[in-house]
Write a protein that holds these residues in place. Structure first.
Motif: not given
Lengths: 213, 213
Positions: A42-60
């Motif tokens: 699973a790529k964090v980028t993909d997760i972010a995109r699916k959540a309608g956000a950017a990767k950085g947001t996940v790490y927030l």
DNA sequence: TTATATACTGACTTTCGAGTCATTAAAGCG
DNA sequence: CGCTTTAATGACTCGAAAGTCAGTATATAA
């Protein structure tokens, strides 16, 4: 705390966090991705995109992919079998009916539900890396279910309905076919699909009556 | 071949492949590593080292980590349940004894054996990426075992020993507890260890006699 | 002993994805 | 409106591991 003249903890409501629900959106998206490709791929980028956000947001919100994973598991383990206890406690009929019902709930909760199955797969495949999660899963799901089974068996034995067997000590034997069905769905279903409700039916018949003529 | 004047097909034997068994050494080592850390986290370098070779050597025999993985699974699926068929074919006793024996073999082969359990885990966790392997596993292991169960049940029903139940159509129900035990060993055993032989005993009792008094 | 083929090596290249952070956008507030 | 604080971004860094390949070692042949 709610002293009126001195507005309590002024940050509480006012800022109306534009996105107080971002974390959950991310967790939800992560669950979907893990379900599809597993944790490792699973790529964090993909997760972010699916959540309608950017990767950085996940790490927030989550310091690490591992932490995100933990959050996902905790989130989806939680609401898993509150249903069961309620059902068992206020039941009035025979123990056979009670046990049947409980087992059917297990099928519903574990074998029939894709998300729950996904959690199971995750526990099996990624378990050793996250012993804490396995422990939680064991306590809150597995152990809980098995204890319920034990209680029901006890009830049946005391009422004279059930034989006093070793099953009370190994409720795993009773729910084994449920596990089998879940694994089957996860792994072999596109090769040889099974009808869970028929499996369940056959399971209950065999459980109560036994195989001997 | 030792025709002196005209050496026949000069490449055939002469080079005496210094290491015709390298591939198998590597596959063996790979199995151990996969068993310990799973496919995704297994490093080819580690596998090589464990096989007493360098990384490059692995790629001399296997084009890809994925291919190596396939080779491992094929290699270890192969010799899995030849035992069973032999046992069933020349059995003379009651069907109950026969079925008991067969189920005990399943416990031995799947739940008790770490390597076999590892294969199971791999199938569950990595399965979707390798549909071909799952198919092989299903055909050669799962389906084979279930068919044997079916045959035994049929034998019992025809001899009047067993009730004619739907179990014949869903042998999964019968071996479910075996699967459960394997998963348990894989996942929960360090939290709450189980004694497989006792589980098996309880399983057989329940299977034949049923739960009802 | 020299020549040639084969088995092997591990430093190097390449790819990929986790995690960072300088920058931008928006919201709240006087 | 500016000013400040908070939310969000995505180009970038960096490490890790897959896969390559020029070079070494060893065996066989002549």
């Amino acid at each position: 705390m709610n002293d009126p003249e001195n507005p309590p903890d002024e940050h509480n409501l006012k800022p109306t966090r534009r996105k107080a629900d971002r974390p959950d959106e991310i967790v939800q998206a992560a669950m979907e991705v893990f379900l599809q490709v597993g944790f490792a791929r699973a790529k964090v980028t993909d997760i972010a995109r699916k959540a309608g956000a950017a990767k950085g947001t996940v790490y927030l919100y989550f310091t690490t992919k591992d932490h995100l994973f933990e959050a996902v598991v905790r989130r989806f383990i939680g609401p898993m079998l509150n249903q069961m206890d309620a059902y068992v406690s206020n039941f009035k009929g025979t123990s056979r009916e009670l046990l049947s019902g409980a087992i059917l709930i297990c099928y519903e909760q574990l074998a029939d539900n894709p998300t729950r199955r996904a959690i199971l797969r995750i526990m099996i495949s990624e378990g050793h890396r996250f012993p804490g999660l396995v422990e939680i899963y064991h306590r809150d799901v597995v152990s809980a279910a098995l204890n319920t089974m034990r209680r029901i068996i006890d009830r049946g034995v005391r009422s004279g309905e059930f034989r006093p067997t070793a099953a009370k000590d190994f409720p795993q034997v009773i729910v084994g076919p449920v596990m089998m069905s879940a694994i089957w769905k996860l792994t072999f279903d596109n090769i040889a699909p099974i009808d869970i409700s028929k499996v369940a039916e056959s399971h209950l018949d065999l459980l109560f009556e036994g195989l001997l003529a």
